[in-house]
Motif scaffolding. Structure first.
Motif, mmCIF file in Angstrom:
data_model
loop_
_atom_site.group_PDB
_atom_site.id
_atom_site.type_symbol
_atom_site.label_atom_id
_atom_site.label_comp_id
_atom_site.label_asym_id
_atom_site.label_seq_id
_atom_site.Cartn_x
_atom_site.Cartn_y
_atom_site.Cartn_z
ATOM 1 N N ALA A 1 9.705 9.746 -3.112
ATOM 2 C CA ALA A 1 9.719 8.737 -2.315
ATOM 3 C C ALA A 1 10.727 7.846 -2.607
ATOM 4 O O ALA A 1 11.539 7.943 -3.373
ATOM 5 C CB ALA A 1 8.406 7.979 -2.959
ATOM 6 N N THR A 2 11.406 7.334 -1.252
ATOM 7 C CA THR A 2 12.307 6.560 -1.328
ATOM 8 C C THR A 2 12.003 4.968 -1.379
ATOM 9 O O THR A 2 12.932 4.275 -1.117
ATOM 10 C CB THR A 2 13.040 6.767 0.100
ATOM 11 N N VAL A 3 10.763 4.588 -1.677
ATOM 12 C CA VAL A 3 10.525 3.341 -1.857
ATOM 13 C C VAL A 3 10.611 2.544 -3.125
ATOM 14 O O VAL A 3 10.157 1.252 -3.508
ATOM 15 C CB VAL A 3 9.247 3.170 -1.352
ATOM 16 N N PHE A 4 11.180 3.418 -4.250
ATOM 17 C CA PHE A 4 11.310 2.649 -5.656
ATOM 18 C C PHE A 4 12.925 2.503 -5.988
ATOM 19 O O PHE A 4 13.363 3.306 -5.577
ATOM 20 C CB PHE A 4 10.762 3.662 -6.530
ATOM 21 N N THR A 5 12.972 1.514 -6.556
ATOM 22 C CA THR A 5 14.392 1.237 -7.175
ATOM 23 C C THR A 5 14.829 2.220 -8.246
ATOM 24 O O THR A 5 13.918 3.074 -8.950
ATOM 25 C CB THR A 5 14.533 -0.280 -7.891
ATOM 26 N N ASP A 6 16.127 2.220 -8.580
ATOM 27 C CA ASP A 6 16.445 3.078 -9.889
ATOM 28 C C ASP A 6 15.787 2.962 -10.911
ATOM 29 O O ASP A 6 15.693 3.712 -11.941
ATOM 30 C CB ASP A 6 17.950 3.280 -9.763
ATOM 31 N N ALA A 7 15.803 1.390 -11.032
ATOM 32 C CA ALA A 7 15.109 1.157 -12.432
ATOM 33 C C ALA A 7 13.602 1.510 -12.511
ATOM 34 O O ALA A 7 13.110 1.994 -13.631
ATOM 35 C CB ALA A 7 15.243 -0.469 -12.557
ATOM 36 N N ALA B 1 1.101 -1.182 0.159
ATOM 37 C CA ALA B 1 0.017 -0.206 -0.066
ATOM 38 C C ALA B 1 0.901 1.187 -0.017
ATOM 39 O O ALA B 1 0.657 2.302 -0.676
ATOM 40 C CB ALA B 1 -0.761 -0.096 1.230
ATOM 41 N N VAL B 2 2.027 1.355 0.584
ATOM 42 C CA VAL B 2 2.851 2.452 0.655
ATOM 43 C C VAL B 2 3.158 2.771 -0.666
ATOM 44 O O VAL B 2 3.333 3.951 -1.297
ATOM 45 C CB VAL B 2 3.896 2.100 1.651
ATOM 46 N N ARG B 3 3.900 1.769 -1.322
ATOM 47 C CA ARG B 3 4.404 1.993 -2.957
ATOM 48 C C ARG B 3 3.314 2.568 -3.804
ATOM 49 O O ARG B 3 3.326 3.439 -4.432
ATOM 50 C CB ARG B 3 4.996 0.982 -3.453
ATOM 51 N N LEU B 4 2.229 1.835 -3.515
ATOM 52 C CA LEU B 4 0.803 2.271 -4.341
ATOM 53 C C LEU B 4 0.537 3.765 -4.079
ATOM 54 O O LEU B 4 0.317 4.535 -5.122
ATOM 55 C CB LEU B 4 -0.194 1.207 -4.006
ATOM 56 N N ASN B 5 0.323 4.079 -2.664
ATOM 57 C CA ASN B 5 0.072 5.320 -2.669
ATOM 58 C C ASN B 5 1.256 6.627 -2.999
ATOM 59 O O ASN B 5 0.839 7.660 -3.047
ATOM 60 C CB ASN B 5 0.000 5.483 -0.944
ATOM 61 N N LEU B 6 2.218 5.902 -3.219
ATOM 62 C CA LEU B 6 3.184 6.938 -3.397
ATOM 63 C C LEU B 6 3.765 7.022 -4.905
ATOM 64 O O LEU B 6 4.607 7.846 -5.217
ATOM 65 C CB LEU B 6 4.615 6.671 -2.632
ATOM 66 N N VAL B 7 3.133 6.420 -5.856
ATOM 67 C CA VAL B 7 3.367 6.587 -7.262
ATOM 68 C C VAL B 7 3.327 7.629 -7.901
ATOM 69 O O VAL B 7 4.198 8.084 -8.472
ATOM 70 C CB VAL B 7 2.469 5.201 -7.962
ATOM 71 N N ALA B 8 2.261 8.621 -7.323
ATOM 72 C CA ALA B 8 2.164 9.732 -7.823
ATOM 73 C C ALA B 8 3.062 10.658 -7.533
ATOM 74 O O ALA B 8 3.346 11.678 -8.200
ATOM 75 C CB ALA B 8 0.641 10.352 -7.514
ATOM 76 N N VAL B 9 3.817 10.407 -6.319
ATOM 77 C CA VAL B 9 5.011 11.279 -5.960
ATOM 78 C C VAL B 9 6.420 10.642 -5.865
ATOM 79 O O VAL B 9 7.144 10.884 -5.062
ATOM 80 C CB VAL B 9 4.566 11.926 -4.666
ATOM 81 N N TRP B 10 6.508 9.889 -6.821
ATOM 82 C CA TRP B 10 7.507 8.766 -6.596
ATOM 83 C C TRP B 10 9.083 9.645 -6.685
ATOM 84 O O TRP B 10 9.823 8.851 -6.305
ATOM 85 C CB TRP B 10 7.692 7.995 -8.040
ATOM 86 N N ARG B 11 8.948 10.767 -7.509
ATOM 87 C CA ARG B 11 10.463 11.343 -7.302
ATOM 88 C C ARG B 11 11.027 11.839 -5.863
ATOM 89 O O ARG B 11 12.082 11.884 -5.363
ATOM 90 C CB ARG B 11 10.130 12.949 -7.957
#
Length: 157
Positions: free
Chosen positions: A80-86, A68-78
């Motif tokens: 957010a620290t939860v996404f890989t570089d890829a 849920a954390v990653r889904l909620n942060l997709v819109a603000v991915w820049r």
């Protein structure tokens, strides 16, 4: 809300949707990581304001184990620290590919180069195709006002 057209109740629309779905299956069967596919589909749908696809891809991603954390942060991915570089490179390409009309030069070379650092040629083909595919499907659903909220994970196979 009721859809302006039933894309599955009209013979021509059904024929066209079968071809569109076939392209979606080919992309889904590619080596582009499934997690990346779901994040990109969700982000493109958010940008385009496609409620139906945002509903669908949020639920499909959760079903596939996305948090849920990653889904909620997709819109603000820049930020957010939860996404890989890829994943970040894919999301950047998705945004620029979706907002082509907003940028005089289209997709920036830097965005392309960052994506190419993480994905091989087949995966780049899948990623570019996925971004284009989602823009097509989003536009169909937005134009006909396909309602959101009732999608069930796995509904389309």
């Amino acid at each position: 809300m009721q859809a302006r057209l039933d894309l599955f109740g009209n013979a021509l629309a059904t024929k066209l949707m079968k071809h569109i779905a076939s392209a979606g299956r080919a992309i889904g069967e590619s080596t582009l990581p499934r997690t990346t596919q779901e994040l990109v589909q969700l982000r493109v749908s958010q940008i385009n304001g496609c409620a139906f696809c945002t509903d669908m891809h949020t639920k499909e991603a959760a079903r596939a184990g996305e948090t849920a954390v990653r889904l909620n942060l997709v819109a603000v991915w820049r930020e957010a620290t939860v996404f890989t570089d890829a994943e970040r490179a894919a999301l950047e390409l998705a945004e620029q590919g979706t907002r082509i009309a907003d940028a005089a030069g289209g997709v920036e070379d830097g965005a392309w180069e960052r994506a190419a650092e993480h994905y091989d040629e087949d995966q780049l083909v899948a990623l570019v195709s996925l971004i284009s595919f989602m823009n097509t499907v989003n536009r169909l659903n937005v134009m006909v006002q396909t309602p959101a909220g009732d999608y069930q994970p796995g509904q389309f196979g």
